[in-house]
Design a protein around this motif. Sequence first.
Motif, PDB file in Angstrom:
ATOM      1  N   PHE A  49      13.748  -7.457 -20.439  1.00 16.64           N
ATOM      2  CA  PHE A  49      13.534  -8.647 -21.273  1.00 16.64           C
ATOM      3  C   PHE A  49      12.863  -9.755 -20.472  1.00 16.64           C
ATOM      4  O   PHE A  49      11.941 -10.415 -20.963  1.00 16.64           O
ATOM      5  N   ALA A  50      13.322  -9.961 -19.226  1.00 10.21           N
ATOM      6  CA  ALA A  50      12.743 -11.016 -18.390  1.00 10.21           C
ATOM      7  C   ALA A  50      11.284 -10.732 -18.048  1.00 10.21           C
ATOM      8  O   ALA A  50      10.469 -11.659 -17.936  1.00 10.21           O
ATOM      9  N   ASP A  51      10.949  -9.460 -17.867  1.00  9.88           N
ATOM     10  CA  ASP A  51       9.567  -9.024 -17.624  1.00  9.88           C
ATOM     11  C   ASP A  51       8.920  -9.785 -16.452  1.00  9.88           C
ATOM     12  O   ASP A  51       7.839 -10.360 -16.588  1.00  9.88           O
ATOM     13  N   ILE A  52       9.622  -9.774 -15.298  1.00 13.23           N
ATOM     14  CA  ILE A  52       9.070 -10.438 -14.117  1.00 13.23           C
ATOM     15  C   ILE A  52       8.664  -9.431 -13.036  1.00 13.23           C
ATOM     16  O   ILE A  52       8.384  -9.798 -11.897  1.00 13.23           O
ATOM     17  N   GLY A  53       8.648  -8.151 -13.413  1.00 12.62           N
ATOM     18  CA  GLY A  53       8.147  -7.117 -12.513  1.00 12.62           C
ATOM     19  C   GLY A  53       8.950  -6.980 -11.229  1.00 12.62           C
ATOM     20  O   GLY A  53      10.173  -7.112 -11.205  1.00 12.62           O
TER      21      GLY A  53
END
Length: 355
Positions: A134-138
């Motif tokens: 969900f955060a999608d910060i890799g």
Amino acid sequence: MVEEYKVKVENVTKEYDLFKTQSEKLRSFFSIKSQKQIPHFWSLMGISLTIKPGETMGLIGVNGSGKSTLSNIISGIIPQTTGQVDVKGDTSIVAIRAGLRNKLTGRENIRLKSLMQGMTNEQIDEMMPDIISFADIGDFVDQPVKSYSSGMRSRLGFAIAVHIDPDILIIDEALSVGDDTFYQKCVDKITDFKKQGKTIIFVSHSLKQIQMLCDRVAWINYGELKMVGPTDEVTEKYHEFVQWFKGLSKKEKKKFQAERKNIQKNFSIKKYQQEVTEEHQKVNPEDKSIPSKINKLFYGSVISEKMSLTNQILTWAVLIALIFFCLVNVSGYSIEHVLTNPQLLLNPSNTLHLP
């Protein structure tokens, strides 16, 4: 009929001492009066507000009006100066700089915040992939948070908050950063929370977001609750105020802001308490216990940020005893000798004298 609510704040105020030096702050903690009067600033000046179960309440107001202060008090991050705060359920706050430890990685912050909410390591391991997705910060999820941009902090904070399934979700300007894709993902999640009947407190400068998400709105204006009611009604009045303010000259704007800040600096809690007492006394003129009840309402659930008189006495007693034993230790005499003749402390001996 007893009023049903999820969050209730009554006569809540918040005072900040405007210290210039650390020594002033230390003297204030020990309640030692300094030669200079420490100026005070009241961020909140008597806020009373009720939020119903399943309601999304918006908080609006210009910068410095006290919106974030109120949300932090409700979430338990900071204590109020006076008043009662009754929160029925667990809260989770989403703010750009709230709750994340800079030296820890994103993954470590997820575990820490989840543990603080009472979750087990097994539960955290199970939901960890969903939070990271969900955060999608890799790959930044395994880097220290201090290296994150404000948008990445907001993404991680929001992802953690919505996945630990709180009773009350507080969102403080967390949607003001980040791209449109993540913004829509957050809005969808908030909408899903609303459908589940969750209680949400939404702090934002965006009237568009407020109008889209909120059932009711509270307008806080320089520490005072200016208005609370249906979203369209309150946002319309607030928009009129903003347009009026924008129409002022630069000099008029500064004068208006200075006047409002001066009111916050000179606010008298004793006068406010007296006003509340008189209002209740008018309703129940025969009740002689009103003053004590109001005093309990103001201070009954407040945690003092300054040392009490009992603790001051105890601290000074321990300090004096410590100094005494240190002097005895270097004097060369026993405690019995010193107690018999205290002047021996002024004449230390190179020879150890036993009793």
